[in-house]
Motif scaffolding. Structure first.
Motif, PDB file in Angstrom:
ATOM      1  N   GLN A  28     110.384 -25.179 -26.831  1.00  0.00           N
ATOM      2  CA  GLN A  28     110.835 -25.331 -25.439  1.00  0.00           C
ATOM      3  C   GLN A  28     112.303 -25.716 -25.291  1.00  0.00           C
ATOM      4  O   GLN A  28     112.890 -25.482 -24.245  1.00  0.00           O
ATOM      5  N   ALA A  29     112.893 -26.308 -26.310  1.00  0.00           N
ATOM      6  CA  ALA A  29     114.281 -26.772 -26.174  1.00  0.00           C
ATOM      7  C   ALA A  29     115.224 -25.582 -26.124  1.00  0.00           C
ATOM      8  O   ALA A  29     115.006 -24.565 -26.788  1.00  0.00           O
ATOM      9  N   MET A  30     116.272 -25.709 -25.320  1.00  0.00           N
ATOM     10  CA  MET A  30     117.324 -24.687 -25.290  1.00  0.00           C
ATOM     11  C   MET A  30     118.069 -24.726 -26.637  1.00  0.00           C
ATOM     12  O   MET A  30     118.001 -25.721 -27.348  1.00  0.00           O
ATOM     13  N   THR A  31     118.796 -23.672 -26.926  1.00  0.00           N
ATOM     14  CA  THR A  31     119.591 -23.640 -28.158  1.00  0.00           C
ATOM     15  C   THR A  31     120.501 -24.874 -28.196  1.00  0.00           C
ATOM     16  O   THR A  31     121.137 -25.213 -27.200  1.00  0.00           O
ATOM     17  N   GLY A  32     120.513 -25.547 -29.345  1.00  0.00           N
ATOM     18  CA  GLY A  32     121.381 -26.715 -29.502  1.00  0.00           C
ATOM     19  C   GLY A  32     120.870 -27.961 -28.801  1.00  0.00           C
ATOM     20  O   GLY A  32     121.614 -28.919 -28.620  1.00  0.00           O
ATOM     21  N   ASP A  33     119.586 -27.937 -28.405  1.00  0.00           N
ATOM     22  CA  ASP A  33     119.031 -29.100 -27.713  1.00  0.00           C
ATOM     23  C   ASP A  33     117.724 -29.517 -28.405  1.00  0.00           C
ATOM     24  O   ASP A  33     117.254 -28.849 -29.334  1.00  0.00           O
ATOM     25  N   VAL A  34     117.144 -30.604 -27.951  1.00  0.00           N
ATOM     26  CA  VAL A  34     115.859 -31.069 -28.487  1.00  0.00           C
ATOM     27  C   VAL A  34     114.995 -31.500 -27.308  1.00  0.00           C
ATOM     28  O   VAL A  34     115.515 -32.032 -26.322  1.00  0.00           O
ATOM     29  N   LEU A  35     113.694 -31.233 -27.397  1.00  0.00           N
ATOM     30  CA  LEU A  35     112.750 -31.705 -26.372  1.00  0.00           C
ATOM     31  C   LEU A  35     112.137 -33.018 -26.872  1.00  0.00           C
ATOM     32  O   LEU A  35     111.576 -33.059 -27.967  1.00  0.00           O
ATOM     33  N   ILE A  36     112.273 -34.064 -26.074  1.00  0.00           N
ATOM     34  CA  ILE A  36     111.717 -35.374 -26.467  1.00  0.00           C
ATOM     35  C   ILE A  36     110.572 -35.716 -25.521  1.00  0.00           C
ATOM     36  O   ILE A  36     110.739 -35.681 -24.297  1.00  0.00           O
ATOM     37  N   LEU A 190     119.265 -36.491 -33.324  1.00  0.00           N
ATOM     38  CA  LEU A 190     118.199 -35.490 -33.509  1.00  0.00           C
ATOM     39  C   LEU A 190     118.778 -34.078 -33.478  1.00  0.00           C
ATOM     40  O   LEU A 190     118.426 -33.224 -34.308  1.00  0.00           O
ATOM     41  N   ILE A 191     119.672 -33.845 -32.532  1.00  0.00           N
ATOM     42  CA  ILE A 191     120.274 -32.508 -32.407  1.00  0.00           C
ATOM     43  C   ILE A 191     121.113 -32.199 -33.644  1.00  0.00           C
ATOM     44  O   ILE A 191     121.018 -31.104 -34.221  1.00  0.00           O
ATOM     45  N   GLU A 192     121.894 -33.185 -34.067  1.00  0.00           N
ATOM     46  CA  GLU A 192     122.774 -32.987 -35.227  1.00  0.00           C
ATOM     47  C   GLU A 192     121.970 -32.587 -36.464  1.00  0.00           C
ATOM     48  O   GLU A 192     122.435 -31.811 -37.298  1.00  0.00           O
ATOM     49  N   HIS A 193     120.736 -33.109 -36.566  1.00  0.00           N
ATOM     50  CA  HIS A 193     119.925 -32.807 -37.747  1.00  0.00           C
ATOM     51  C   HIS A 193     118.948 -31.656 -37.516  1.00  0.00           C
ATOM     52  O   HIS A 193     118.026 -31.451 -38.310  1.00  0.00           O
ATOM     53  N   GLY A 194     119.146 -30.936 -36.442  1.00  0.00           N
ATOM     54  CA  GLY A 194     118.407 -29.684 -36.246  1.00  0.00           C
ATOM     55  C   GLY A 194     116.994 -29.851 -35.734  1.00  0.00           C
ATOM     56  O   GLY A 194     116.217 -28.894 -35.746  1.00  0.00           O
ATOM     57  N   TYR A 195     116.633 -31.049 -35.266  1.00  0.00           N
ATOM     58  CA  TYR A 195     115.283 -31.219 -34.727  1.00  0.00           C
ATOM     59  C   TYR A 195     115.202 -30.592 -33.341  1.00  0.00           C
ATOM     60  O   TYR A 195     116.105 -30.739 -32.531  1.00  0.00           O
ATOM     61  N   ARG A 196     114.075 -29.908 -33.071  1.00  0.00           N
ATOM     62  CA  ARG A 196     113.903 -29.198 -31.796  1.00  0.00           C
ATOM     63  C   ARG A 196     112.832 -29.843 -30.919  1.00  0.00           C
ATOM     64  O   ARG A 196     112.790 -29.614 -29.719  1.00  0.00           O
ATOM     65  N   SER A 197     111.927 -30.616 -31.544  1.00  0.00           N
ATOM     66  CA  SER A 197     110.880 -31.298 -30.769  1.00  0.00           C
ATOM     67  C   SER A 197     110.640 -32.664 -31.394  1.00  0.00           C
ATOM     68  O   SER A 197     110.457 -32.777 -32.604  1.00  0.00           O
ATOM     69  N   ALA A 198     110.669 -33.697 -30.548  1.00  0.00           N
ATOM     70  CA  ALA A 198     110.542 -35.072 -31.044  1.00  0.00           C
ATOM     71  C   ALA A 198     109.488 -35.803 -30.226  1.00  0.00           C
ATOM     72  O   ALA A 198     109.567 -35.854 -28.994  1.00  0.00           O
ATOM     73  N   TYR A 199     108.500 -36.357 -30.920  1.00  0.00           N
ATOM     74  CA  TYR A 199     107.363 -37.021 -30.284  1.00  0.00           C
ATOM     75  C   TYR A 199     107.531 -38.525 -30.444  1.00  0.00           C
ATOM     76  O   TYR A 199     107.496 -39.036 -31.551  1.00  0.00           O
ATOM     77  N   MET A 200     107.740 -39.217 -29.329  1.00  0.00           N
ATOM     78  CA  MET A 200     107.964 -40.654 -29.348  1.00  0.00           C
ATOM     79  C   MET A 200     106.622 -41.355 -29.200  1.00  0.00           C
ATOM     80  O   MET A 200     105.952 -41.201 -28.180  1.00  0.00           O
ATOM     81  N   ILE A 201     106.235 -42.105 -30.230  1.00  0.00           N
ATOM     82  CA  ILE A 201     104.892 -42.716 -30.215  1.00  0.00           C
ATOM     83  C   ILE A 201     104.943 -44.242 -30.137  1.00  0.00           C
ATOM     84  O   ILE A 201     103.924 -44.898 -30.325  1.00  0.00           O
ATOM     85  N   ALA A 202     106.139 -44.795 -29.883  1.00  0.00           N
ATOM     86  CA  ALA A 202     106.260 -46.263 -29.840  1.00  0.00           C
ATOM     87  C   ALA A 202     105.883 -46.783 -28.456  1.00  0.00           C
ATOM     88  O   ALA A 202     105.382 -46.043 -27.598  1.00  0.00           O
ATOM     89  N   GLY A 203     106.161 -48.062 -28.240  1.00  0.00           N
ATOM     90  CA  GLY A 203     105.751 -48.733 -27.021  1.00  0.00           C
ATOM     91  C   GLY A 203     106.837 -48.789 -25.951  1.00  0.00           C
ATOM     92  O   GLY A 203     107.734 -47.949 -25.914  1.00  0.00           O
ATOM     93  N   PRO A 204     106.772 -49.813 -25.097  1.00  0.00           N
ATOM     94  CA  PRO A 204     107.619 -49.846 -23.896  1.00  0.00           C
ATOM     95  C   PRO A 204     109.103 -50.037 -24.150  1.00  0.00           C
ATOM     96  O   PRO A 204     109.915 -49.628 -23.320  1.00  0.00           O
ATOM     97  N   ALA A 205     109.485 -50.651 -25.274  1.00  0.00           N
ATOM     98  CA  ALA A 205     110.919 -50.904 -25.502  1.00  0.00           C
ATOM     99  C   ALA A 205     111.651 -49.603 -25.853  1.00  0.00           C
ATOM    100  O   ALA A 205     112.715 -49.304 -25.285  1.00  0.00           O
ATOM    101  N   LEU A 219     106.447 -36.716 -20.229  1.00  0.00           N
ATOM    102  CA  LEU A 219     105.521 -37.837 -20.455  1.00  0.00           C
ATOM    103  C   LEU A 219     104.096 -37.299 -20.346  1.00  0.00           C
ATOM    104  O   LEU A 219     103.758 -36.610 -19.377  1.00  0.00           O
ATOM    105  N   PHE A 220     103.283 -37.606 -21.358  1.00  0.00           N
ATOM    106  CA  PHE A 220     101.852 -37.313 -21.318  1.00  0.00           C
ATOM    107  C   PHE A 220     101.150 -38.656 -21.146  1.00  0.00           C
ATOM    108  O   PHE A 220     101.373 -39.576 -21.938  1.00  0.00           O
ATOM    109  N   LEU A 221     100.346 -38.754 -20.103  1.00  0.00           N
ATOM    110  CA  LEU A 221      99.718 -40.047 -19.822  1.00  0.00           C
ATOM    111  C   LEU A 221      98.233 -39.860 -19.544  1.00  0.00           C
ATOM    112  O   LEU A 221      97.852 -39.193 -18.577  1.00  0.00           O
ATOM    113  N   THR A 222      97.427 -40.430 -20.420  1.00  0.00           N
ATOM    114  CA  THR A 222      95.986 -40.458 -20.194  1.00  0.00           C
ATOM    115  C   THR A 222      95.653 -41.742 -19.459  1.00  0.00           C
ATOM    116  O   THR A 222      96.014 -42.828 -19.927  1.00  0.00           O
TER     117      THR A 222
END
Ligand code: NAP
Length: 271
Positions: A28-36, A190-205, A219-222
């Motif tokens: 889903q990320a555009m060229t040179g971008d990352v989806l977080i 993330l972009i510099e290292h070529g990542y295109r999709s990043a899943y954040m699994i930590a908490g509120p901070a 945001l995916f929220l159950t």
């Protein structure tokens, strides 16, 4: 194993399996971008974690954690190049107070996701980014992450002894802020290292770090249909920041009857 789509409205039931996999988040990320993207399960009164009276640690309450939501957690992980987590997660893991959240498709029920990653040309496991100012990260817990790149993003002037110990274990430590890791610096990394999709699994901070910088995309929220109360709890977000507008993308009622799966686009500071 199906869900009912409440929004956009549909009369047809949809299988739970592949509900999130079909999103192709890695494309889903555009060229040179990352989806977080981030993902939480919360009670109806907004609790994602309660403080355990015996251990003193915060954890996801057993009364809301469930396999159907975990399937979707795994589907989101399957689409990630990299997972972003906190040092506190490794401290809890080391104490035996956290579930191992990082492997994708290891259990038999999720073996299809391991095959799917291979078909998509993704590495068998995601890389991992750990965010920490203290660098208090138990080596034993991190060393369980084999066959993948592990990065620690930290702050200027972080503890040199801890930094050396991590680097001696093959972990790359990168400075990405002063006082706190900055969300914009994290995204740029993330972009510099070529990542295109990043899943954040930590908490509120860490959620706050990303949202305050305007770099979280989805945001995916159950919402588990239970009320938990309790004095000491975490919600999905903590800390001051400008209000951020969020748009509903999709909403599903789980046929178990116990939860609603929501998908939201983060629109940013439009309020
Ligand atoms: N229900 C759910 O879906 C769900 C999902 C995720 C988490 N949780 C729960 O939420 C609770 C809290 O999770 P968590 O501790 O992983 O997440 P967190 O509150 O996001 O992270 C806390 C730690 O991350 C580091 N950190 C955060 N932002 C930072 C920044 N900008 N710069 C530098 N370091 C930063 C700090 O580590 P240092 O102290 O090392 O500096 C801090 O102690 C846990 O009980 C977890 O189980 C629930």
């Amino acid at each position: 194993m199906s869900v009912q789509c409440l929004f956009p409205e549909s009369k047809k039931d949809i299988p739970l399996h592949q509900l999130y996999l079909g999103l192709n988040l890695h494309r889903q990320a555009m060229t040179g971008d990352v989806l977080i993207y981030s993902n939480y399960i919360a009670s109806l009164d907004g609790r994602i974690a309660l403080r355990h009276e015996q251990t003193g640690e915060f954890s996801v309450p057993d009364s809301i954690a469930n396999k159907r939501d975990w399937r979707l957690y795994q589907e989101l992980a399957a689409q990630a190049d990299v997972m972003i987590t906190s040092a506190r997660y490794f401290r809890q893991l080391d104490k035996g107070c956290a579930q191992d959240l990082l492997p994708v498709g290891q259990e038999p029920d999720y073996a299809d996701l391991a095959v799917w990653r291979e078909e998509q040309g993704l590495k068998s496991q995601t890389d991992v980014v750990i965010v920490s100012a203290s660098l208090d990260i138990p080596l034993y817990a991190v060393q369980s992450l084999t066959n993948r790149r592990v990065w620690v993003l930290t702050v200027q002037g972080a503890d040199a002894t801890r930094r050396n110990l991590l680097e001696d274990s093959g972990i790359t430590v990168v400075q990405a802020g002063t006082g706190q890791v900055q969300g914009k610096a994290l995204k740029d990394f993330l972009i510099e290292h070529g990542y295109r999709s990043a899943y954040m699994i930590a908490g509120p901070a860490i959620h706050h770090t990303l949202l305050a910088a305007g770099v979280l995309n989805r945001l995916f929220l159950t919402t588990h249909l239970s009320l938990l109360g309790h004095h000491e709890f975490h919600t999905i977000l903590q800390g001051d920041m400008p209000a951020s507008k969020v748009e509903l993308n999709a909403l599903y009622l789980d046929h178990s009857g116990e939860q609603i799966f929501g998908q939201y686009d983060i629109k940013g500071r439009e309020i």
